[in-house]
Scaffold this motif. Structure first.
Motif, PDB file in Angstrom:
ATOM      1  N   ASP A 249       0.829  -1.207   0.000  1.00 20.41           N
ATOM      2  CA  ASP A 249       0.000   0.000   0.000  1.00 20.41           C
ATOM      3  C   ASP A 249       0.862   1.255   0.000  1.00 20.41           C
ATOM      4  O   ASP A 249       0.625   2.192  -0.775  1.00 20.41           O
ATOM      5  CB  ASP A 249      -0.933   0.007   1.215  1.00 20.41           C
TER       6      ASP A 249
ATOM      7  N   HIS B  49       2.786  -0.293 -10.930  1.00 21.52           N
ATOM      8  CA  HIS B  49       1.380  -0.681 -11.081  1.00 21.52           C
ATOM      9  C   HIS B  49       0.864  -0.359 -12.482  1.00 21.52           C
ATOM     10  O   HIS B  49       0.065  -1.119 -13.043  1.00 21.52           O
ATOM     11  CB  HIS B  49       0.530  -0.006 -10.017  1.00 21.52           C
TER      12      HIS B  49
ATOM     13  N   THR C   2      -0.596  -3.100 -15.056  1.00 19.61           N
ATOM     14  CA  THR C   2      -1.919  -2.939 -15.662  1.00 19.61           C
ATOM     15  C   THR C   2      -1.844  -3.091 -17.172  1.00 19.61           C
ATOM     16  O   THR C   2      -2.718  -3.726 -17.795  1.00 19.61           O
ATOM     17  CB  THR C   2      -2.513  -1.566 -15.293  1.00 19.61           C
TER      18      THR C   2
ATOM     19  N   ARG D 221      -5.715  -5.232 -16.483  1.00 17.47           N
ATOM     20  CA  ARG D 221      -6.503  -4.909 -15.286  1.00 17.47           C
ATOM     21  C   ARG D 221      -5.533  -4.474 -14.201  1.00 17.47           C
ATOM     22  O   ARG D 221      -4.338  -4.756 -14.273  1.00 17.47           O
ATOM     23  CB  ARG D 221      -7.311  -6.121 -14.808  1.00 17.47           C
TER      24      ARG D 221
ATOM     25  N   LEU E 158      -3.750  -4.447 -10.504  1.00 14.66           N
ATOM     26  CA  LEU E 158      -3.402  -5.392  -9.451  1.00 14.66           C
ATOM     27  C   LEU E 158      -4.173  -5.062  -8.177  1.00 14.66           C
ATOM     28  O   LEU E 158      -4.503  -3.899  -7.933  1.00 14.66           O
ATOM     29  CB  LEU E 158      -1.900  -5.312  -9.150  1.00 14.66           C
ATOM     30  N   PRO E 159      -4.441  -6.058  -7.340  1.00 13.65           N
ATOM     31  CA  PRO E 159      -5.046  -5.745  -6.041  1.00 13.65           C
ATOM     32  C   PRO E 159      -4.093  -4.890  -5.214  1.00 13.65           C
ATOM     33  O   PRO E 159      -2.875  -5.061  -5.280  1.00 13.65           O
ATOM     34  CB  PRO E 159      -5.261  -7.115  -5.396  1.00 13.65           C
ATOM     35  N   ALA E 160      -4.651  -3.989  -4.434  1.00 10.04           N
ATOM     36  CA  ALA E 160      -3.819  -3.037  -3.684  1.00 10.04           C
ATOM     37  C   ALA E 160      -2.857  -3.738  -2.741  1.00 10.04           C
ATOM     38  O   ALA E 160      -1.721  -3.291  -2.556  1.00 10.04           O
ATOM     39  CB  ALA E 160      -4.716  -2.065  -2.908  1.00 10.04           C
ATOM     40  N   ASP E 161      -3.288  -4.857  -2.146  1.00 13.21           N
ATOM     41  CA  ASP E 161      -2.413  -5.543  -1.189  1.00 13.21           C
ATOM     42  C   ASP E 161      -1.591  -6.653  -1.835  1.00 13.21           C
ATOM     43  O   ASP E 161      -0.856  -7.372  -1.150  1.00 13.21           O
ATOM     44  CB  ASP E 161      -3.224  -6.104  -0.015  1.00 13.21           C
TER      45      ASP E 161
ATOM     46  N   GLY F 297      -2.312  -9.448  -2.688  1.00 11.84           N
ATOM     47  CA  GLY F 297      -2.589 -10.774  -2.145  1.00 11.84           C
ATOM     48  C   GLY F 297      -1.788 -11.106  -0.894  1.00 11.84           C
ATOM     49  O   GLY F 297      -1.665 -12.267  -0.532  1.00 11.84           O
TER      50      GLY F 297
ATOM     51  N   ARG G  13      -0.598 -17.960  -0.319  1.00 14.53           N
ATOM     52  CA  ARG G  13      -0.437 -16.553  -0.670  1.00 14.53           C
ATOM     53  C   ARG G  13       0.632 -16.456  -1.747  1.00 14.53           C
ATOM     54  O   ARG G  13       1.414 -17.399  -1.934  1.00 14.53           O
ATOM     55  CB  ARG G  13       0.015 -15.741   0.552  1.00 14.53           C
TER      56      ARG G  13
ATOM     57  N   ASN H 250       1.669 -17.421  -9.030  1.00 13.53           N
ATOM     58  CA  ASN H 250       1.909 -16.315  -8.100  1.00 13.53           C
ATOM     59  C   ASN H 250       3.151 -16.509  -7.239  1.00 13.53           C
ATOM     60  O   ASN H 250       3.204 -16.052  -6.095  1.00 13.53           O
ATOM     61  CB  ASN H 250       0.670 -16.067  -7.228  1.00 13.53           C
TER      62      ASN H 250
END
Length: 213
Positions: free
Chosen positions: A34, A46, A50, A55, A57-60, A62, A128, A173
């Protein structure tokens, strides 16, 4: 979407090329996603992701688990209890960090240093994303393993590294950032066995990874 980028990236610049700074940046990216995303470089990272994925990425990210092996300050056969717990070889030191000092989980996987299926399973079991950062690997596998004077340790550590370099490509991942200076830029004098280990590791990296640009 993980197949859109190779899992293993090698930094091979010579001394002063920014390799360790890149490792520190990657650690901050994964450990403090974050905060990192709010920086200029984080915004660029980021934006590039994208573009690659189509799209955001999730803010955290994962909640990644980060495993750091600072091989320029790790002595083969001489673990430091504060960081390595009960571990002896490199696989065990890796496991102790992967499982965040969970002894029961560590013990379940400890015997399987060169079993790809077990290494893959260990990475998956975290549940994770996993980022593996290995700095200056040649300091460890080169003359470092010579100094240990333990052929069994040499076999275990090289067996583990070869399997790990393959396994990271098979687990969604999981990403690995590996620092190993290109041989033509490296001033480190290696023994004959150390040079053979360098060549062996080089062939596995070439097969499974890519150079950072």
């Amino acid at each position: 979407d993980y197949v859109k980028a190779r899992a293993l990236t090698r930094l091979d610049q010579g001394m002063g090329g920014g390799k360790s700074h890149a490792c520190i940046g990657a650690w901050h990216l994964a450990e403090h996603p974050d905060d990192f995303a709010k920086t200029d470089i984080g915004k660029s990272v980021h934006a590039q992701a994208t573009d690659m994925l189509g799209r955001a990425l999730p803010a955290d990210l994962g909640r990644p688990r980060v495993v750091v092996l600072p091989c320029d300050s790790m002595t083969p056969g001489a673990p430091v209890q504060e960081y390595d717990g009960p571990a002896k070889n490199l696989w065990e030191r890796f496991l102790w960090r992967l499982f965040d000092k969970d002894y029961a989980r560590y013990e379940d996987y400890q015997p399987y240093f060169n079993d790809k299926s077990k290494i893959v399973d260990a990475l998956r079991s975290v549940g994770r994303p996993v980022l593996i950062i290995v700095d200056e690997i040649l300091n460890y596998v080169g003359n470092g393993l010579d100094g240990a004077g333990d052929p069994e340790l040499v076999a275990q550590d090289m067996g583990f590294l070869q399997v790990l370099l393959d396994a990271v490509n098979d687990v969604p991942n999981v990403a690995m950032l590996l620092v190993m200076i290109a041989s033509e830029k490296d001033t480190m004098a290696l023994s004959s066995p150390g040079e053979k280990r360098r060549e062996s590791l080089q062939s596995f990296i070439d097969r499974n990874g890519r150079l950072a640009t």
